[in-house]
Design an enzyme around this catalytic site. Structure first.
Site, PDB file in Angstrom:
ATOM      1  N   ASP A  12       0.875  -1.160   0.000  1.00 10.94           N
ATOM      2  CA  ASP A  12       0.000   0.000   0.000  1.00 10.94           C
ATOM      3  C   ASP A  12       0.929   1.232   0.000  1.00 10.94           C
ATOM      4  O   ASP A  12       2.122   1.117   0.314  1.00 10.94           O
ATOM      5  CB  ASP A  12      -0.876  -0.026   1.255  1.00 10.94           C
ATOM      6  N   ASP A  14      -0.185   5.127   0.828  1.00 12.22           N
ATOM      7  CA  ASP A  14      -0.450   6.142   1.855  1.00 12.22           C
ATOM      8  C   ASP A  14      -0.354   5.543   3.262  1.00 12.22           C
ATOM      9  O   ASP A  14      -1.095   4.626   3.594  1.00 12.22           O
ATOM     10  CB  ASP A  14      -1.861   6.729   1.662  1.00 12.22           C
ATOM     11  N   TRP A  28      -9.631  15.596   4.977  1.00 10.55           N
ATOM     12  CA  TRP A  28     -10.981  15.110   5.331  1.00 10.55           C
ATOM     13  C   TRP A  28     -11.518  15.826   6.560  1.00 10.55           C
ATOM     14  O   TRP A  28     -12.714  16.111   6.652  1.00 10.55           O
ATOM     15  CB  TRP A  28     -10.982  13.600   5.572  1.00 10.55           C
ATOM     16  N   GLY A  49      -7.688   3.733   3.449  1.00  8.34           N
ATOM     17  CA  GLY A  49      -7.775   2.644   2.470  1.00  8.34           C
ATOM     18  C   GLY A  49      -9.058   2.658   1.659  1.00  8.34           C
ATOM     19  O   GLY A  49      -9.191   1.893   0.701  1.00  8.34           O
ATOM     20  N   ASP A  51     -11.797   4.447  -0.887  1.00  9.90           N
ATOM     21  CA  ASP A  51     -11.611   5.420  -1.970  1.00  9.90           C
ATOM     22  C   ASP A  51     -12.324   6.748  -1.675  1.00  9.90           C
ATOM     23  O   ASP A  51     -13.030   6.882  -0.682  1.00  9.90           O
ATOM     24  CB  ASP A  51     -12.004   4.836  -3.327  1.00  9.90           C
ATOM     25  N   VAL A 118      -5.601   2.636  -3.730  1.00  5.99           N
ATOM     26  CA  VAL A 118      -6.863   3.076  -4.340  1.00  5.99           C
ATOM     27  C   VAL A 118      -6.854   4.575  -4.644  1.00  5.99           C
ATOM     28  O   VAL A 118      -7.841   5.115  -5.121  1.00  5.99           O
ATOM     29  CB  VAL A 118      -8.103   2.730  -3.472  1.00  5.99           C
ATOM     30  N   GLU A 172       0.108  -3.121   4.679  1.00  3.84           N
ATOM     31  CA  GLU A 172      -0.987  -2.161   4.792  1.00  3.84           C
ATOM     32  C   GLU A 172      -1.026  -1.470   6.144  1.00  3.84           C
ATOM     33  O   GLU A 172      -0.723  -2.088   7.162  1.00  3.84           O
ATOM     34  CB  GLU A 172      -2.309  -2.946   4.691  1.00  3.84           C
TER      35      GLU A 172
END
Ligand code: BG6
Ligand code: MG
Length: 217
Positions: A12, A14, A28, A49, A51, A118, A172
């Site tokens: 992964d 990020d 966010w 994780g 989208d 993603v 992850e």
């Protein structure tokens, strides 16, 4: 712990290779505050994780208000513009400790590497970090239909490498990502806290603690 003759590692991006998870969090949080939704670190763990539209829908549901599809697209764009301003200056110095060394270790041992993110910004991020050439396969939002926790992104990465799921393991930092790896029937190495990443096979604090030999038979 299962040790195996793995032939590839699927990363992964990020929160694993670079701390862009923090920039997603900041963007966010600002968006959530603008629509009157409460937002904290625990809620943010549910977004990692997931989208862009999936994350937005979770935040808007928490606001208790209704939004039209046009409003949603505008809010998603607003968040992305903020996020892009936060990652504009990203450089190789923003690789997390151990990230470059882990990629080198894996490749030097003759294993393949893939990226499974993603994020629609994944390509720009790996280019700015100077690691775009370190992956045999890059799977991003453009190549999949279903976001994590669906296993599609990890299975697509394995297929792109020409390998079976059990020849690969995934790394992850998110709950959704660990679920995706496990649903793909792969070994899941979590990055972060074992209290949060309860579904992972093993959890380490960061790639500075990664040693490939710990996982190879
Ligand atoms: C994931 C992040 O990698 O990408 C999520 O963990 C983020 O936090 C998702 O929402 C989508 O990113 P983007 O760049 O397409 O908005
Ligand atoms: Mg992540």
């Amino acid at each position: 712990m299962r040790k195996y003759d793995y032939r590839a590692v699927i990363f992964d991006l990020d929160g694993v290779l670079t701390d862009t998870a923090h920039y997603h969090y900041l963007a966010w949080k600002k968006l959530a505050e603008s629509v009157g939704a409460s937002f904290d670190e625990a809620f943010n763990e549910q977004l990692k994780g997931v989208d862009r539209m999936g994350s937005l829908n979770l935040i808007l549901a928490a606001s208790g208000k209704d939004f039209s599809d046009a409003d949603k697209l505008a809010l998603a764009d607003q968040k992305n513009l903020h996020y892009q301003s936060l990652i504009a200056q990203l450089s190789p110095a923003d690789l997390l400790p151990g990230a470059a060394e882990s990629l080198q270790q894996i490749r030097a041992a003759g294993l393949k590497t893939a990226l499974a993110s993603v994020s629609k910004n994944a390509r720009a991020v790996i280019e700015r970090l100077g690691i775009a050439g370190e992956f045999d396969v890059v799977v991003d939002a453009a190549k999949i239909k279903n976001s994590k926790p669906d296993p599609e992104i990890f299975l697509t990465a394995a297929a792109g490498l020409g390998l079976t799921a059990d020849e690969c393991f995934g790394i992850e930092d998110s709950i959704a990502g660990i679920r995706a790896i496990k649903s793909a029937n792969m070994f899941a190495l979590g990055i972060g806290s074992p209290v949060v990443l309860t579904g992972a096979d093993v959890v380490i604090a960061g790639l500075h603690q990664f040693s490939l030999q710990d996982y190879l038979r």
